[in-house]
Motif scaffolding. Structure first.
Motif, PDB file in Angstrom:
ATOM      1  N   ASP A   1      15.420   2.719   3.526  1.00 47.84           N
ATOM      2  CA  ASP A   1      16.480   3.993   2.124  1.00 47.84           C
ATOM      3  C   ASP A   1      14.679   4.174   2.400  1.00 47.84           C
ATOM      4  N   GLN A   2      13.798   3.695   2.947  1.00 45.68           N
ATOM      5  CA  GLN A   2      11.931   4.215   3.224  1.00 45.68           C
ATOM      6  C   GLN A   2      11.250   3.836   2.042  1.00 45.68           C
ATOM      7  N   ARG A   3      11.408   3.624   1.065  1.00 47.59           N
ATOM      8  CA  ARG A   3      11.060   2.747  -0.581  1.00 47.59           C
ATOM      9  C   ARG A   3       9.359   2.575   0.123  1.00 47.59           C
ATOM     10  N   HIS A   4       8.856   2.193   1.003  1.00 53.87           N
ATOM     11  CA  HIS A   4       7.185   1.605   1.023  1.00 53.87           C
ATOM     12  C   HIS A   4       7.068   2.242   2.212  1.00 53.87           C
ATOM     13  N   ILE A   5       6.552   1.744   3.754  1.00 53.24           N
ATOM     14  CA  ILE A   5       6.687   1.900   4.785  1.00 53.24           C
ATOM     15  C   ILE A   5       7.410   2.948   4.971  1.00 53.24           C
ATOM     16  N   LYS A   6       7.501   4.064   5.784  1.00 47.92           N
ATOM     17  CA  LYS A   6       8.122   5.461   6.334  1.00 47.92           C
ATOM     18  C   LYS A   6       8.558   5.042   7.557  1.00 47.92           C
ATOM     19  N   TYR A   7       9.334   5.087   8.029  1.00 48.76           N
ATOM     20  CA  TYR A   7       9.400   5.821   9.906  1.00 48.76           C
ATOM     21  C   TYR A   7       8.025   6.243  10.529  1.00 48.76           C
ATOM     22  N   LYS A   8       8.204   7.301   9.678  1.00 48.76           N
ATOM     23  CA  LYS A   8       6.949   7.991   9.998  1.00 48.76           C
ATOM     24  C   LYS A   8       5.619   7.652   9.834  1.00 48.76           C
ATOM     25  N   ASP A   9       5.514   6.470   8.975  1.00 52.88           N
ATOM     26  CA  ASP A   9       3.942   5.778   8.933  1.00 52.88           C
ATOM     27  C   ASP A   9       3.900   4.750  10.295  1.00 52.88           C
ATOM     28  N   VAL A  10       5.163   4.404  11.062  1.00 52.66           N
ATOM     29  CA  VAL A  10       4.841   3.809  12.443  1.00 52.66           C
ATOM     30  C   VAL A  10       4.401   4.110  13.211  1.00 52.66           C
ATOM     31  N   TYR A  11       5.019   5.249  13.175  1.00 57.14           N
ATOM     32  CA  TYR A  11       4.664   5.801  14.578  1.00 57.14           C
ATOM     33  C   TYR A  11       3.127   6.407  14.502  1.00 57.14           C
TER      34      TYR A  11
ATOM     35  N   ILE B   1       0.850  -1.123  -0.377  1.00 55.16           N
ATOM     36  CA  ILE B   1      -0.200  -0.509  -0.319  1.00 55.16           C
ATOM     37  C   ILE B   1       0.607   1.011  -0.011  1.00 55.16           C
ATOM     38  N   ALA B   2       1.906   0.979   0.823  1.00 52.06           N
ATOM     39  CA  ALA B   2       2.940   2.348   0.769  1.00 52.06           C
ATOM     40  C   ALA B   2       3.483   2.041  -0.275  1.00 52.06           C
ATOM     41  N   THR B   3       3.881   1.015  -1.158  1.00 52.61           N
ATOM     42  CA  THR B   3       4.643   1.669  -2.464  1.00 52.61           C
ATOM     43  C   THR B   3       4.135   2.006  -3.789  1.00 52.61           C
ATOM     44  N   LEU B   4       2.502   1.638  -3.358  1.00 51.73           N
ATOM     45  CA  LEU B   4       1.869   2.743  -4.563  1.00 51.73           C
ATOM     46  C   LEU B   4       1.247   4.288  -3.709  1.00 51.73           C
ATOM     47  N   ARG B   5       1.823   4.169  -2.858  1.00 49.65           N
ATOM     48  CA  ARG B   5       1.502   4.979  -2.517  1.00 49.65           C
ATOM     49  C   ARG B   5       2.776   6.726  -3.340  1.00 49.65           C
ATOM     50  N   ASN B   6       3.696   5.671  -2.172  1.00 46.25           N
ATOM     51  CA  ASN B   6       4.986   6.798  -2.546  1.00 46.25           C
ATOM     52  C   ASN B   6       5.509   6.501  -4.505  1.00 46.25           C
ATOM     53  N   SER B   7       4.706   5.931  -4.664  1.00 45.92           N
ATOM     54  CA  SER B   7       5.358   6.023  -6.610  1.00 45.92           C
ATOM     55  C   SER B   7       4.482   7.334  -6.918  1.00 45.92           C
ATOM     56  N   ARG B   8       3.475   8.308  -6.273  1.00 46.71           N
ATOM     57  CA  ARG B   8       2.777   9.012  -6.774  1.00 46.71           C
ATOM     58  C   ARG B   8       3.127  10.465  -5.883  1.00 46.71           C
ATOM     59  N   GLY B   9       3.331   9.824  -4.874  1.00 51.16           N
ATOM     60  CA  GLY B   9       4.026  10.896  -3.681  1.00 51.16           C
ATOM     61  C   GLY B   9       2.149  11.267  -2.932  1.00 51.16           C
TER      62      GLY B   9
END
Length: 239
Positions: free
Chosen positions: A47-57, A11-19
């Motif tokens: 490299d936070q290419r999918h789930i970012k540390y911010k997401d985890v929090y 889900i995060a990978t798809l989000r990150n592909s467009r910002g």
């Protein structure tokens, strides 16, 4: 019934592909729980290419089932999980540039390292699991790390399953029996899908949990997320 933890990395990978924030990872974590999943898994990478540390929090406060964080125990990762305090940390031996997890721990050569890391996590009251190949010697040694569980790396099973299911499952049955005898609980994950999951679940004794992401999220493109989770849950019922 074996528990299903849904890995929402894709889900995060798809989000990150467009910002931006579409699809919304936080909403996905809420939805998979509402749709019947027993837990949420994330695997933040350096490299936070999918789930970012911010997401985890941001995800942690909305978890009402179980939260499983996977990753290599770098100083940055350990700082994260100690702050977030998930129910379970699954340690994987991935190098930073790995596309996906592709092998388990060498619990003989990395025994001292794993003992230290697991000791830190246990001091925080966090359940631990370590990613393992179905190698009897390595699994016996896994018990010496003081981990609570192992997660069997199931890509070899998934690869061989279409040609010879019995041959594919055999080393995993042996591994599960050895782990149970050593006092370890058993999780599994990687390339489990709607075609091979039922057979695996029925044949593997003592299986507590499966973590599934890529296949489940891919199936959701066709079936929708709620129906897909229900389909996977049905395969985890032991008759």
């Amino acid at each position: 019934m074996t528990k299903l933890s849904v890995n929402i990395n894709k889900i995060a990978t798809l989000r990150n592909s467009r910002g931006g924030n579409t699809p919304n990872v936080l909403k996905a974590a809420i939805d998979v729980q509402n749709f019947g999943a027993d837990g949420v898994t994330v695997h933040p990478r350096p490299d936070q290419r999918h789930i970012k540390y911010k997401d985890v929090y941001e995800i942690r406060p909305i978890i009402k089932t179980e939260f499983n964080i996977e990753g290599y125990p770098s100083p940055q990762f350990m700082e994260l999980v100690k702050a977030v305090h998930p129910h379970q940390v699954t340690l994987v031996p991935d190098p930073p540039d790995a596309l996906t997890s592709n092998s388990g721990w060498d619990t003989i050569n990395h025994l001292s390292f794993l003992q230290d890391i697991i000791g830190e996590l246990k001091e925080c009251g966090i359940r631990t699991s370590i990613f393992m190949d179905p190698d009897p010697d390595l699994i016996i040694n896994a018990a010496k790390t003081n981990t609570d569980r192992i997660e069997l790396y199931t890509e070899p099973y998934a690869t061989m399953y279409p040609q010879d299911p019995e041959k594919a499952i055999a080393p995993f049955i042996e591994a599960a029996n050895i782990a149970n005898k050593a006092g370890l609980r058993i999780n599994a994950g990687h390339d489990l899908n709607l075609q091979n999951l039922k057979f695996f679940n029925e044949r593997i004794p003592f299986l507590k949990e499966v973590s599934i992401g890529h296949a489940l999220i891919s199936d959701a493109l066709y079936y929708g997320l709620e129906l897909t989770i229900n389909k996977y849950k049905e395969l985890l019922i032991r008759e």
